[in-house]
Design an enzyme around this catalytic site. Structure first.
Site, PDB file in Angstrom:
ATOM      1  CG  ASP A   6      -5.168   3.720  -2.389  1.00  0.00           C
ATOM      2  OD1 ASP A   6      -5.826   4.630  -2.909  1.00  0.00           O
ATOM      3  OD2 ASP A   6      -4.468   2.927  -3.044  1.00  0.00           O
TER       4      ASP A   6
ATOM      5  CE  LYS B 246       4.191  -2.145  -5.426  1.00  0.00           C
ATOM      6  NZ  LYS B 246       4.303  -0.667  -5.560  1.00  0.00           N
TER       7      LYS B 246
ATOM      8  NE  ARG C   6      -0.625   1.191   2.340  1.00  0.00           N
ATOM      9  CZ  ARG C   6      -0.027   1.245   1.161  1.00  0.00           C
ATOM     10  NH1 ARG C   6      -0.432   2.101   0.247  1.00  0.00           N
ATOM     11  NH2 ARG C   6       0.982   0.446   0.895  1.00  0.00           N
TER      12      ARG C   6
ATOM     13  N   GLY D  59      -2.873  -5.732  -2.350  1.00  0.00           N
ATOM     14  CA  GLY D  59      -3.212  -6.720  -3.367  1.00  0.00           C
ATOM     15  C   GLY D  59      -2.029  -7.515  -3.865  1.00  0.00           C
ATOM     16  NE  ARG D  60       1.505  -4.188  -7.349  1.00  0.00           N
ATOM     17  CZ  ARG D  60       2.126  -3.650  -8.386  1.00  0.00           C
ATOM     18  NH1 ARG D  60       2.744  -4.434  -9.244  1.00  0.00           N
ATOM     19  NH2 ARG D  60       2.120  -2.350  -8.571  1.00  0.00           N
TER      20      ARG D  60
ATOM     21  CG  ASP E 274      -0.600 -11.187 -11.701  1.00  0.00           C
ATOM     22  OD1 ASP E 274      -0.316 -10.219 -10.961  1.00  0.00           O
ATOM     23  OD2 ASP E 274      -0.161 -11.308 -12.864  1.00  0.00           O
TER      24      ASP E 274
ATOM     25  N   GLY F 233      -6.704  -2.474  -0.230  1.00  0.00           N
ATOM     26  CA  GLY F 233      -5.832  -3.374   0.518  1.00  0.00           C
ATOM     27  C   GLY F 233      -4.566  -3.758  -0.224  1.00  0.00           C
TER      28      GLY F 233
END
Length: 646
Positions: A398, A229, A306, A208-209, A241, A206
């Site tokens: 991905d 992003k 994707r 993530g950032r 993070d 997924g």
């Protein structure tokens, strides 16, 4: 996990590559393939003809008027060092820009078809977790920001969705595109997807950032998704993070735009802003973490769907298979509408070549037609990578766009010395799965995983899946042969000549970009004395002994005879070859030079590179240093090779 490639057929046997390379990670049927190094799509002969990329040292001021446009692939319009410096000081806008880019940020035509059409996460928190039965989670950008700055921006991307270029001047632009201030009309979310990473099923991954702000529909009814992003944590961040550093953000921003100007399908980049806060990163995973400046890129694409967007739901059992179908329907409706409108009269039926003489009818199953188009777009994209020596570095499923776009610029690299086993990713070093030579095979392996997902969801059958993979092979080889023919200026494809050339280049570690650029200077004159044959190539044939010199003379003699038989003038052939062999590519050391300056607060080199890479096929007198071989320092860790960490 989704089922793997069926062994019932061997589509890769269609690819007759030129240099052998071992592929220990492939199923047995993949071992029949070797290496196919070069082949961008046909449109590379005519790069996109109208690009306006702002690269000034400050946002454009109103009332100004200057632009760079490509009216043809001819190298006549040039950019000198002085003109670039002047442009950096005094950016101006042309009349075309003023007439087409007219919307303020508050007036953008937002749409949220993805959120509207597909199931979402009932929760909106960012606690890392498995997000079940959902395609996305609504989540707000949360990166800490303190006095953010606009580092660089792309006028041509702003034009895609009719954004007034004066909006880059807004004092709050860095706040809006760092996520610190909300954009009017946006509906942020993070997408759920899974994927195979280095050949192993990794489960849920997924965004993530990356946080999508929504879709903007322009005056031509084209749909563009805007995504930040490095904007903060999402439920898909796992232990990370959700942030990005300036180093990796500069690389992504510049390469997105450089690839577009090379004529390669890619996601785009609207803007790059610093956050004003530091981010801790362990670049080499060796325990030596350090603080780096944080940054956020605004990425733009028609869609960021994707292969893994479909894989994750097929992996979760029967209950989620309908989500696979819903996602397929959504993609076809919004991004492949011509498939929705197919009818029997188009006669898209093809024999599978099997003993039972069965037929695949693409008009009777829109999902089969859709799968075939995705396979062909993927083949075209990867062929175009090979043509310019681009190595993606992380071809996980991905990171594979269903639109055939280059996506997720991490530890990428353009070839310097020709080395088929080159990988820019330190994480990939043990097996070199994603090295330059393996990219065509990996593309097909990824297509196999995608077709297996659709088969699991009962959208296509095995014959349709196999046919899609066959079409991948055919498309790749068609484009490979056509591009190699153009790169060498040949009248027709000559496998033996090209194979010998690539072997010579590999033996002598010849610079990939510079060799093909200089090759256009060879004259089609069979009477050239032997001791003069290599003069046009002397800048790239360095430190070769007598034996290797003789090998190159032999090759050039054969090449010249081929050229002489074509009847094309040297001038015409040079112009044609220079239109497909770039003089400038975004070498890693050029990126690093810009990064080093930017980390000290000087963004001029980022903007200068953006300006130069806008017209990579032109000569640009005064800018020749950007085409030089990498200096010795460029081979240090973190420059020529990087890890997946950013």
């Amino acid at each position: 996990m989704p089922p793997l490639l069926s062994q019932s057929s061997s589509p890769l046997s269609l690819l007759r590559f030129l240099l052998p390379i071992k592929s220990p990670f492939y199923p047995p049927s993949f071992l029949k393939s070797q290496f196919c190094p070069l082949s961008p799509p046909a449109h590379l002969c005519k790069p996109s003809l109208s690009r306006h990329v702002s690269t000034s040292s400050s946002p454009p001021s109103s009332g100004s008027s200057s632009s760079v446009s490509m009216e043809s692939s001819s190298p006549e319009p040039t950019v000198s060092l002085d003109s670039v410096t002047l442009d950096l000081k005094n950016q101006t806008l042309g009349p075309d820009d003023a007439s087409t880019a007219k919307l303020k940020l508050e007036d953008l035509n937002w749409d949220h078809s993805f959120v509207r059409a597909l199931p979402g996460d009932p929760r909106a928190d960012t606690i890392p977790r498995q997000v079940m039965h959902a395609c996305y989670t609504k989540v707000l950008p949360s990166a800490e920001v303190e006095n953010p700055e606009l580092v660089a921006w792309s006028d041509s991307v702003a034009d895609l969705f009719d954004l007034d270029l004066k909006e880059f001047e807004r004092p709050d632009f860095p706040l809006l595109f760092s996520g610190a201030s909300p954009l009017v009309g946006a509906l942020p979310y993070a997408q759920c997807y899974g994927g195979h990473q280095f050949g192993m099923w990794a489960g849920q991954l997924g965004d993530g950032r990356a946080i999508t702000l929504g879709e903007v529909v322009n005056s031509k009814s084209e749909r563009w998704e805007l995504q930040l992003k490095g904007a903060g944590r999402t439920p898909y961040s796992r232990f990370a993070d959700g942030l990005a550093v300036l180093r990796s953000s500069i690389r992504e921003f510049l390469c997105s735009e450089a690839m577009h100007s090379l004529g390669i399908p890619t996601t785009r980049a609207l803007s790059l802003v610093t956050t004003g806060k530091n981010v801790t990163r362990d670049m080499f995973y060796d325990g030596n973490a350090k603080e780096e400046p944080g940054a956020i890129v605004c990425r733009v694409a028609p869609s960021f769907l994707r292969f893994g967007s479909y894989q994750i739901h097929a992996s979760r059992g029967k209950e989620d298979l309908e989500i696979v179908r819903a996602l397929a329907d959504y993609a076809i409706r919004h991004h492949f509408p011509h498939i929705e409108n197919m009818n029997k009269s188009e006669g898209l039926s093809f024999s599978t070549g099997d003993e039972d003489h069965s037929v695949v009818d693409l008009t009777s199953n829109k999902y089969a037609a859709w799968t075939v188009e995705i396979a062909e777009r993927t083949a075209s994209m990867i062929a175009s990578w090979q043509g310019v020596g681009f190595t993606h570095g992380v071809m996980n499923t991905d990171n594979m766009s269903i639109l055939g776009l280059t996506i997720d610029y991490g530890p990428f690299g353009f070839l310097d010395a020709f080395d088929p086993s080159f990988t820019p990713n330190t994480t990939d070093l043990p097996g070199r799965r994603y090295c330059f030579a393996n990219q065509p095979d990996i593309g097909l392996w990824n297509i196999a995983q995608f077709t297996a997902t659709l088969s699991t969801a009962k959208l296509i059958d095995n014959k349709e899946a196999d046919y899609a993979m066959e079409r991948y092979g055919n498309k790749f080889m068609d484009e490979y042969q056509a591009m190699m023919t153009r790169k060498l200026g040949l009248p027709k494809y000559n496998k033996q000549l090209i194979s010998k050339l690539l072997n010579n280049m590999a033996v002598d570690k010849v610079d990939y970009t510079n060799f093909f650029r200089l090759l256009s200077n060879v004259k089609a004159d069979p009477n050239i004395p032997e001791d003069e044959l290599l003069v046009p190539l002397k800048a790239v044939l360095l430190d070769i002994g007598q034996e290797r010199k003789e090998a190159w003379i032999s090759w050039v003699q054969t090449y010249v005879h081929e050229l002489a038989a074509s009847g094309i003038s040297d001038e015409q052939r040079k112009a044609q070859m220079d239109s497909v062999n770039p003089k400038y590519v975004l070498r890693n050391y050029l990126c690093q030079t810009a990064i080093d300056a930017a980390e000290q607060g000087d963004y001029s080199e980022v903007r200068r590179l953006l300006k130069l890479m806008e017209r990579p096929y032109d000569e640009h007198p005064g800018m020749e240093k950007y085409a030089r071989l990498p200096p010795a320092w460029a081979y240090r860790p973190g420059v020529c090779m990087l890890s997946c960490s950013s």
